[in-house]
Design a protein around this motif. Structure first.
Motif, PDB file in Angstrom:
ATOM      1  N   LEU A   1       7.610 -17.107 -19.773  1.00 27.28           N
ATOM      2  CA  LEU A   1       6.699 -16.069 -20.264  1.00 27.28           C
ATOM      3  C   LEU A   1       5.694 -16.669 -21.244  1.00 27.28           C
ATOM      4  CD1 LEU A   1       9.315 -13.237 -20.886  1.00 27.28           C
ATOM      5  CD2 LEU A   1       7.802 -13.522 -18.917  1.00 27.28           C
ATOM      6  N   GLY A   2       5.422 -17.946 -21.107  1.00 29.79           N
ATOM      7  CA  GLY A   2       4.578 -18.681 -22.037  1.00 29.79           C
ATOM      8  C   GLY A   2       3.148 -18.224 -22.122  1.00 29.79           C
ATOM      9  N   PHE A   3       2.704 -17.446 -21.158  1.00 29.46           N
ATOM     10  CA  PHE A   3       1.337 -16.941 -21.212  1.00 29.46           C
ATOM     11  C   PHE A   3       1.198 -15.828 -22.246  1.00 29.46           C
ATOM     12  CE2 PHE A   3       3.693 -14.789 -17.919  1.00 29.46           C
ATOM     13  CZ  PHE A   3       3.486 -13.455 -18.203  1.00 29.46           C
ATOM     14  N   LEU A   4       2.310 -15.298 -22.729  1.00 31.99           N
ATOM     15  CA  LEU A   4       2.281 -14.251 -23.744  1.00 31.99           C
ATOM     16  C   LEU A   4       2.133 -14.866 -25.134  1.00 31.99           C
ATOM     17  CD1 LEU A   4       5.227 -12.071 -22.420  1.00 31.99           C
ATOM     18  CD2 LEU A   4       2.795 -11.578 -22.221  1.00 31.99           C
ATOM     19  N   PRO A   5       1.620 -14.106 -26.106  1.00 32.09           N
ATOM     20  CA  PRO A   5       1.549 -14.623 -27.471  1.00 32.09           C
ATOM     21  C   PRO A   5       2.955 -14.898 -28.023  1.00 32.09           C
ATOM     22  CG  PRO A   5       0.335 -12.557 -27.250  1.00 32.09           C
ATOM     23  CD  PRO A   5       1.052 -12.785 -25.967  1.00 32.09           C
TER      24      PRO A   5
END
Length: 104
Positions: free
Chosen positions: A51-55
């Motif tokens: 989920l690294g695309f999330l802040p």
């Protein structure tokens, strides 16, 4: 302690030092007898990395989670150590290609 295990330990220590604010928690998680805590944390790191695309979350969490799993699974230690070395070399090469103002 054999050579591969020493190499893995060095890379794990280097990973903990290179991530801001993670040196202390990594030492606590890698302490002997903490396997009951390490496995769930490793899985959370891996899941959070996807989920690294999330802040707040980041793709950096995937190698940390895999490294934590390798502490308790000796068969994958050499693979993880080689992966961490390659990751570090790639990161260093990428940063060297950045323009001067963006480097630390």
């Amino acid at each position: 302690m054999n050579r591969e295990h020493q190499r893995f330990e060095r890379q794990l220590n280097r990973l903990g030092r290179s991530l801001p604010g993670m040196d202390g928690p990594m030492r606590g998680l890698t302490a002997p007898g903490r396997g009951w805590l390490r496995a769930p944390m490793a899985l959370l790191f891996i899941f959070g990395g996807f989920l690294g695309f999330l802040p707040v979350l980041g793709f950096w969490m995937i190698p940390v989670g895999i490294a934590l799993l390798a502490i308790d699974i000796p068969g994958i230690r050499p693979i993880v150590a080689r992966f961490l070395i390659r990751l570090q070399v790639s990161w260093r090469d990428w940063r060297a290609r950045l323009p001067r103002p963006f480097r630390r």
